[in-house]
Design a protein around this motif. Structure first.
Motif, PDB file in Angstrom:
ATOM      1  N   ALA A 144      -7.847   3.677  -0.731  1.00 51.65           N
ATOM      2  CA  ALA A 144      -7.859   4.615  -1.851  1.00 51.65           C
ATOM      3  C   ALA A 144      -8.696   5.871  -1.607  1.00 51.65           C
ATOM      4  O   ALA A 144      -8.279   6.952  -2.034  1.00 51.65           O
ATOM      5  CB  ALA A 144      -8.318   3.913  -3.129  1.00 51.65           C
ATOM      6  N   ILE A 153      -5.074  -6.145  -3.682  1.00 59.61           N
ATOM      7  CA  ILE A 153      -5.871  -5.172  -4.432  1.00 59.61           C
ATOM      8  C   ILE A 153      -7.005  -4.637  -3.564  1.00 59.61           C
ATOM      9  O   ILE A 153      -7.291  -3.431  -3.570  1.00 59.61           O
ATOM     10  CB  ILE A 153      -6.399  -5.799  -5.737  1.00 59.61           C
ATOM     11  N   LYS A 160       2.641   1.463  -3.536  1.00 64.21           N
ATOM     12  CA  LYS A 160       1.777   1.776  -4.681  1.00 64.21           C
ATOM     13  C   LYS A 160       0.998   3.065  -4.505  1.00 64.21           C
ATOM     14  O   LYS A 160       0.760   3.787  -5.468  1.00 64.21           O
ATOM     15  CB  LYS A 160       0.812   0.608  -4.929  1.00 64.21           C
ATOM     16  N   MET A 161       0.597   3.390  -3.289  1.00 64.87           N
ATOM     17  CA  MET A 161      -0.290   4.532  -3.089  1.00 64.87           C
ATOM     18  C   MET A 161       0.424   5.790  -2.592  1.00 64.87           C
ATOM     19  O   MET A 161      -0.166   6.866  -2.592  1.00 64.87           O
ATOM     20  CB  MET A 161      -1.409   4.152  -2.107  1.00 64.87           C
ATOM     21  N   PRO A 170      -4.786   3.020  -7.833  1.00 63.38           N
ATOM     22  CA  PRO A 170      -4.467   1.682  -7.310  1.00 63.38           C
ATOM     23  C   PRO A 170      -4.234   0.672  -8.435  1.00 63.38           C
ATOM     24  O   PRO A 170      -4.536   0.943  -9.592  1.00 63.38           O
ATOM     25  CB  PRO A 170      -5.732   1.296  -6.518  1.00 63.38           C
ATOM     26  N   THR A 171      -3.709  -0.468  -8.066  1.00 62.31           N
ATOM     27  CA  THR A 171      -3.476  -1.539  -9.033  1.00 62.31           C
ATOM     28  C   THR A 171      -4.784  -1.890  -9.716  1.00 62.31           C
ATOM     29  O   THR A 171      -5.817  -2.037  -9.069  1.00 62.31           O
ATOM     30  CB  THR A 171      -2.917  -2.777  -8.318  1.00 62.31           C
ATOM     31  N   TRP A 184      -7.114  -4.289  -0.314  1.00 66.80           N
ATOM     32  CA  TRP A 184      -6.578  -3.340   0.656  1.00 66.80           C
ATOM     33  C   TRP A 184      -6.241  -2.012   0.001  1.00 66.80           C
ATOM     34  O   TRP A 184      -6.432  -0.943   0.600  1.00 66.80           O
ATOM     35  CB  TRP A 184      -5.362  -3.919   1.381  1.00 66.80           C
ATOM     36  N   GLN A 185      -5.729  -2.055  -1.216  1.00 68.77           N
ATOM     37  CA  GLN A 185      -5.448  -0.796  -1.918  1.00 68.77           C
ATOM     38  C   GLN A 185      -6.737  -0.015  -2.163  1.00 68.77           C
ATOM     39  O   GLN A 185      -6.773   1.207  -1.981  1.00 68.77           O
ATOM     40  CB  GLN A 185      -4.756  -1.062  -3.249  1.00 68.77           C
ATOM     41  N   TYR A 186      -7.783  -0.718  -2.552  1.00 73.57           N
ATOM     42  CA  TYR A 186      -9.057  -0.043  -2.771  1.00 73.57           C
ATOM     43  C   TYR A 186      -9.677   0.424  -1.447  1.00 73.57           C
ATOM     44  O   TYR A 186     -10.427   1.401  -1.433  1.00 73.57           O
ATOM     45  CB  TYR A 186     -10.029  -0.947  -3.523  1.00 73.57           C
ATOM     46  N   ILE A 224       0.837  -1.204   0.000  1.00 74.72           N
ATOM     47  CA  ILE A 224       0.000   0.000   0.000  1.00 74.72           C
ATOM     48  C   ILE A 224       0.873   1.256   0.000  1.00 74.72           C
ATOM     49  O   ILE A 224       0.637   2.189  -0.777  1.00 74.72           O
ATOM     50  CB  ILE A 224      -0.963  -0.004   1.206  1.00 74.72           C
TER      51      ILE A 224
END
Length: 159
Positions: A141, A134, A69-70, A110-111, A136-138, A66
């Motif tokens: 986000a 994915i 990527k974020m 995000p991915t 967790w990224q959302y 996270i």
């Protein structure tokens, strides 16, 4: 060639192969909901998995992905665009703001769920882990992406 698929004059859908274009367009519009269904299916498989399967990815790994990527990727994207703007590219002033905005938006999102589809098709057996990453990224986000979008839009507005 385009005139076979789309009526170029009146846009009245009189092209010979307009039906084919309309069908492809409808399939394209369904791509995002289909990808979300695939992600949801893989997440539901993860939640039904045994305790060992749920512990394949540690909390530290999820946090690292996270943060990478974020937070780190958007910063690298902004720095790259600033470098290209100042030293490499001479983009016309009429389009430079939107141009650089699109470049930076690519790095702050995000991915994509397309990665989930690729993992699914590869048969690597890692679908549950990737689905959790994915998801967790959302989950984060709304906060991180809102801040990132605000930052890049403000930067591009000033250019």
């Amino acid at each position: 060639l385009r005139g076979l698929f789309v009526d170029l004059e009146t846009r009245a859908e009189r092209a010979p192969l307009q039906w084919f274009f309309d069908g492809i367009y409808s399939i394209g519009r369904a791509a995002v909901p289909i990808n979300m269904c695939i992600l949801g299916t893989n997440l539901s498989m993860t939640s039904k998995a045994s305790g060992d399967a749920m512990k394949k990815i540690s909390g530290r790994t999820i946090a690292a992905v996270i943060i990478g990527k974020m937070i780190i990727m958007p910063l690298l994207g902004i720095v790259t665009v600033l470098f290209l703007k100042n030293y490499a590219w001479d983009i016309p002033s009429e389009i430079d703001g939107p141009f650089y905005l699109v470049l930076m938006i690519v790095t702050i999102t995000p991915t994509a769920n397309n990665v989930m589809v690729m993992v699914e098709l590869s048969g690597s057996g890692k679908t549950e882990e990737v689905a959790r990453l994915i998801a967790w990224q959302y989950a984060v986000a709304p906060v991180l992406l809102s801040f990132s979008v605000m930052l890049v839009v403000q930067m591009c507005y000033q250019w």
